[in-house]
Design a protein around this motif. Structure first.
Motif, PDB file in Angstrom:
ATOM      1  N   ALA A  63       0.835  -1.212   0.000  1.00  0.00           N
ATOM      2  CA  ALA A  63       0.000   0.000   0.000  1.00  0.00           C
ATOM      3  C   ALA A  63       0.866   1.257   0.000  1.00  0.00           C
ATOM      4  CB  ALA A  63      -0.934  -0.017   1.209  1.00  0.00           C
ATOM      5  N   LEU A  64       1.912   1.279   0.835  1.00  0.00           N
ATOM      6  CA  LEU A  64       2.714   2.519   0.889  1.00  0.00           C
ATOM      7  C   LEU A  64       3.563   2.678  -0.372  1.00  0.00           C
ATOM      8  CD1 LEU A  64       5.966   2.042   1.800  1.00  0.00           C
ATOM      9  CD2 LEU A  64       4.912   1.565   3.971  1.00  0.00           C
ATOM     10  N   LEU A  65       3.982   1.549  -0.989  1.00  0.00           N
ATOM     11  CA  LEU A  65       4.751   1.647  -2.235  1.00  0.00           C
ATOM     12  C   LEU A  65       3.861   2.177  -3.370  1.00  0.00           C
ATOM     13  CD1 LEU A  65       6.844  -1.655  -1.986  1.00  0.00           C
ATOM     14  CD2 LEU A  65       7.757   0.677  -1.934  1.00  0.00           C
ATOM     15  N   ALA A  66       2.575   1.816  -3.331  1.00  0.00           N
ATOM     16  CA  ALA A  66       1.651   2.288  -4.372  1.00  0.00           C
ATOM     17  C   ALA A  66       1.483   3.811  -4.302  1.00  0.00           C
ATOM     18  CB  ALA A  66       0.298   1.597  -4.218  1.00  0.00           C
ATOM     19  N   ASN A  67       1.661   4.382  -3.101  1.00  0.00           N
ATOM     20  CA  ASN A  67       1.494   5.842  -2.921  1.00  0.00           C
ATOM     21  C   ASN A  67       2.760   6.638  -3.232  1.00  0.00           C
ATOM     22  OD1 ASN A  67      -1.134   5.750  -2.075  1.00  0.00           O
ATOM     23  ND2 ASN A  67      -0.647   5.638   0.105  1.00  0.00           N
ATOM     24  N   LEU A  68       3.825   5.940  -3.573  1.00  0.00           N
ATOM     25  CA  LEU A  68       5.140   6.592  -3.641  1.00  0.00           C
ATOM     26  C   LEU A  68       5.442   7.209  -5.003  1.00  0.00           C
ATOM     27  CD1 LEU A  68       7.095   6.479  -1.220  1.00  0.00           C
ATOM     28  CD2 LEU A  68       8.333   4.694  -2.403  1.00  0.00           C
ATOM     29  N   ASN A  69       5.989   8.418  -4.975  1.00  0.00           N
ATOM     30  CA  ASN A  69       6.516   9.015  -6.209  1.00  0.00           C
ATOM     31  C   ASN A  69       8.041   8.941  -6.122  1.00  0.00           C
ATOM     32  OD1 ASN A  69       7.525  10.625  -8.196  1.00  0.00           O
ATOM     33  ND2 ASN A  69       6.355  12.456  -7.661  1.00  0.00           N
ATOM     34  N   VAL A  70       8.609   7.998  -6.883  1.00  0.00           N
ATOM     35  CA  VAL A  70      10.050   7.709  -6.769  1.00  0.00           C
ATOM     36  C   VAL A  70      10.906   8.928  -7.115  1.00  0.00           C
ATOM     37  CG1 VAL A  70      11.869   6.113  -7.502  1.00  0.00           C
ATOM     38  CG2 VAL A  70       9.506   5.365  -7.462  1.00  0.00           C
ATOM     39  N   GLN A  76       8.029  10.046   2.151  1.00  0.00           N
ATOM     40  CA  GLN A  76       6.610   9.967   1.791  1.00  0.00           C
ATOM     41  C   GLN A  76       5.867   8.903   2.604  1.00  0.00           C
ATOM     42  OE1 GLN A  76       6.261   9.867  -2.646  1.00  0.00           O
ATOM     43  NE2 GLN A  76       8.411  10.439  -2.559  1.00  0.00           N
ATOM     44  N   ALA A  77       6.630   8.012   3.275  1.00  0.00           N
ATOM     45  CA  ALA A  77       5.973   6.977   4.083  1.00  0.00           C
ATOM     46  C   ALA A  77       6.804   6.728   5.334  1.00  0.00           C
ATOM     47  CB  ALA A  77       5.843   5.686   3.279  1.00  0.00           C
ATOM     48  N   LEU A 122      19.662  10.357   6.105  1.00  0.00           N
ATOM     49  CA  LEU A 122      18.511  11.234   5.840  1.00  0.00           C
ATOM     50  C   LEU A 122      18.898  12.377   4.913  1.00  0.00           C
ATOM     51  CD1 LEU A 122      16.910  11.369   9.411  1.00  0.00           C
ATOM     52  CD2 LEU A 122      15.871  10.359   7.374  1.00  0.00           C
ATOM     53  N   GLU A 123      20.133  12.879   5.098  1.00  0.00           N
ATOM     54  CA  GLU A 123      20.574  13.996   4.237  1.00  0.00           C
ATOM     55  C   GLU A 123      20.686  13.564   2.780  1.00  0.00           C
ATOM     56  OE1 GLU A 123      24.102  15.278   6.233  1.00  0.00           O
ATOM     57  OE2 GLU A 123      23.017  16.679   7.537  1.00  0.00           O
ATOM     58  N   HIS A 124      21.018  12.265   2.556  1.00  0.00           N
ATOM     59  CA  HIS A 124      21.128  11.773   1.181  1.00  0.00           C
ATOM     60  C   HIS A 124      19.759  11.609   0.522  1.00  0.00           C
ATOM     61  CE1 HIS A 124      25.285  10.102   2.295  1.00  0.00           C
ATOM     62  NE2 HIS A 124      25.419  11.190   1.568  1.00  0.00           N
ATOM     63  N   GLY A 125      18.714  11.750   1.334  1.00  0.00           N
ATOM     64  CA  GLY A 125      17.357  11.644   0.776  1.00  0.00           C
ATOM     65  C   GLY A 125      16.788  10.259   1.007  1.00  0.00           C
ATOM     66  N   ALA A 126      15.573  10.194   1.541  1.00  0.00           N
ATOM     67  CA  ALA A 126      14.929   8.904   1.776  1.00  0.00           C
ATOM     68  C   ALA A 126      13.477   9.010   1.353  1.00  0.00           C
ATOM     69  CB  ALA A 126      15.005   8.564   3.264  1.00  0.00           C
ATOM     70  N   HIS A 127      12.950   7.909   0.802  1.00  0.00           N
ATOM     71  CA  HIS A 127      11.529   7.864   0.445  1.00  0.00           C
ATOM     72  C   HIS A 127      10.701   7.321   1.616  1.00  0.00           C
ATOM     73  CE1 HIS A 127      13.366   7.462  -3.690  1.00  0.00           C
ATOM     74  NE2 HIS A 127      12.506   8.429  -3.895  1.00  0.00           N
ATOM     75  N   ILE A 128      11.306   6.334   2.320  1.00  0.00           N
ATOM     76  CA  ILE A 128      10.565   5.620   3.377  1.00  0.00           C
ATOM     77  C   ILE A 128      11.421   5.568   4.636  1.00  0.00           C
ATOM     78  CG2 ILE A 128       9.487   3.404   4.017  1.00  0.00           C
ATOM     79  CD1 ILE A 128       9.348   2.823   0.919  1.00  0.00           C
ATOM     80  N   ASN A 151       2.695  10.833   2.930  1.00  0.00           N
ATOM     81  CA  ASN A 151       1.323  10.487   2.553  1.00  0.00           C
ATOM     82  C   ASN A 151       0.817   9.194   3.206  1.00  0.00           C
ATOM     83  OD1 ASN A 151       2.396   8.381   0.950  1.00  0.00           O
ATOM     84  ND2 ASN A 151       2.651   9.778  -0.781  1.00  0.00           N
ATOM     85  N   THR A 152       1.730   8.410   3.797  1.00  0.00           N
ATOM     86  CA  THR A 152       1.292   7.164   4.453  1.00  0.00           C
ATOM     87  C   THR A 152       1.996   6.994   5.797  1.00  0.00           C
ATOM     88  OG1 THR A 152       1.305   6.193   2.224  1.00  0.00           O
ATOM     89  CG2 THR A 152       0.825   4.704   4.058  1.00  0.00           C
ATOM     90  N   LEU A 153       1.213   6.804   6.863  1.00  0.00           N
ATOM     91  CA  LEU A 153       1.768   6.515   8.187  1.00  0.00           C
ATOM     92  C   LEU A 153       1.285   5.119   8.579  1.00  0.00           C
ATOM     93  CD1 LEU A 153       3.114   7.313  10.930  1.00  0.00           C
ATOM     94  CD2 LEU A 153       0.908   8.250  11.610  1.00  0.00           C
TER      95      LEU A 153
END
Length: 462
Positions: A63-70, A76-77, A122-128, A151-153
């Protein structure tokens, strides 16, 4: 409960995700996945009652991967877990399920690990982000973690987090998430704190309950009536009679855990205790030795054992009956995973019969009682674990990989692949299980040899 086709292809998932699921061996959905994925993929908030081992991680991960904008490099999650072990397992599972996507970054944030490395990740950027409430609060307070794009917790094993006193931390974290997000809450039991959480932070959540039963025949349960003064000795009688290579023994109190470990060790069993207040390093060592089969019996309270998922667990012994029948279901579900059969041995005194009745009601069947007198000691002397653990000073920091250790043992030391068990590489040390009979010699050979071209210090953990 909504009835859904049990095939993943019935879900609105892109072809590359379905292809990856097939490669990973996910052929049909478990009951919790079939019930929770359709509403979750529609963006609804859900409260799902599911135990460890029911496939819940894949349910919320998809579900959280479906909401993700890579292409959007922002958190985002976020998944909150009660323990570091569970957070690590969840991270591994999300990475496997995300293999088909391009370059999804998952960062684990838990206590017991230096903040520095986590800040850099975290500084390198994380999606999840996956982590424990305390450490995530820490990063939020320091301004290291920005949740503006969330967008997803997900709250995983929410009942365990509440048991551990994380209500306020969870509430604070939820307040810092955008109000428009989707919230997915998973819990094995349904204490009142869950209702309070959902009222404060969820929007019309859909409640999903999947029968908390195990397949008949997968788990053999036996009950033995004991008097209080014979309870601890009865545990060693059970171990001597059934001789399971790996047993998780549950006690209701920390003191009972301490007493049982003392009795078992005095009788020559390899037993260790898992307490809530153990330091993370000690906890890691205990879990490594139990999971790699160097320790026969792990004695724990429910709180200490939360998030514990041991692949091969032949037996669960309930030293004390739990007053909460759902906790009983949760305890025994740790054995008999996959195709394996599980053995559950329960000790109950006269004054616990009310609790036994509640368990029978929930399971919908009567208990099978046996007398202690039918237990006889097995042949072959005291029960010994098949493996022993060597600790090598040096880990990921020194760029040691599991393959390097295996190579040293099967190459220069001359052991076979079958004599080497699980290898765990941590930040600063590496643990390797070897057949008990070669342990002392393997310490000497490894200590005199080299791993990755370097001399290493090795000791035997007992």
């Amino acid at each position: 409960m909504t009835s859904a086709s049990a095939d993943f292809a019935s879900l609105a998932l892109p072809p590359h995700v379905l292809a990856n699921l097939t490669q990973l061996g996910y052929l049909s959905m478990t009951p919790i996945q079939a019930a929770s994925l359709p509403p979750a993929l529609l963006g609804k908030d859900i409260i799902a009652q599911a135990k460890t081992g029911s496939g819940k991680t894949a349910a919320f991960a998809l579900a959280l991967l479906a909401n993700l904008n890579v292409r959007h490099f922002a958190v985002q999650a976020m998944v909150l877990c009660p323990t570091r072990e569970l957070a690590d397992q969840v991270t591994t599972e999300i990475r496997r399920l995300a293999r088909a996507e391009e370059n999804i970054k998952v960062v684990t944030l838990c206590g017991g690990v230096a903040l520095r490395g986590q800040i850099a990740s975290l500084e390198h950027g994380a999606h999840i982000v996956v982590g424990t409430p305390g450490r995530i609060m820490d990063h939020l307070d320091r301004g290291n973690l920005d949740l503006a794009a969330l967008n997803t917790l997900v709250l995983d094993e929410a009942d365990r987090m509440l048991d551990m006193g994380f209500f306020d931390d969870i509430a604070k974290v939820a307040r810092q998430c955008p109000p428009t997000r989707q919230t997915l809450l998973f819990s094995a039991t349904y204490p009142e704190g869950i209702a309070k959480l959902s009222q404060q932070f969820m929007q019309n959540p859909q409640q999903i309950t999947v029968q908390a039963q195990h397949e008949e025949g997968k788990i053999r349960q036996r009950w033995y009536e004991v008097k209080h003064n014979e309870r601890l000795h009865a545990v060693s009688m059970l171990l001597d009679h059934f001789r399971p290579p790996s047993t998780l023994a549950f006690c209701n109190t920390k003191q009972q855990c301490r007493d049982l470990v003392a009795v078992l060790q005095a009788q020559g069993f390899s037993a260790m205790a898992l307490f809530g207040e153990l330091e993370q390093r000690e906890r890691d060592q205990v879990l490594v030795q139990f999971a790699n089969r160097s320790c026969s019996v792990l004695v724990a309270t429910d709180v200490a054992a939360r998030g514990l998922d041991i692949a091969q667990l032949e037996a669960v012994i309930n030293v004390d009956v739990t007053p909460d029948p759902e906790v009983h279901i949760h305890r025994i579900g740790r054995t008999g995973r996959g195709d394996a059969e599980g053995l559950v041995l329960n000790l109950a005194s006269m004054d616990e019969m009310g609790y036994v009745g509640k368990i029978e009601q929930l399971q919908g069947r009567e208990s099978e009682w046996h007398p202690l007198s039918e237990l006889t000691p097995g042949t072959g002397g005291p029960l010994q674990p098949p493996m022993a653990t060597l600790q090598i000073v040096g880990g990921r920091k020194e760029k040691i990989r599991a393959g390097d250790v295996l190579g040293a043992l099967t190459g220069d030391c001359g052991y076979t692949r079958e004599q080497v068990g699980k290898i765990n590489v941590n930040e600063f040390s590496t643990y390797v299980a070897v057949a008990r009979g070669i342990a002392a010699e393997a310490v000497r050979k490894l200590g005199n040899g080299k791993v990755k071209g370097r001399s290493v210090k090795v000791r035997l953990l007992d």
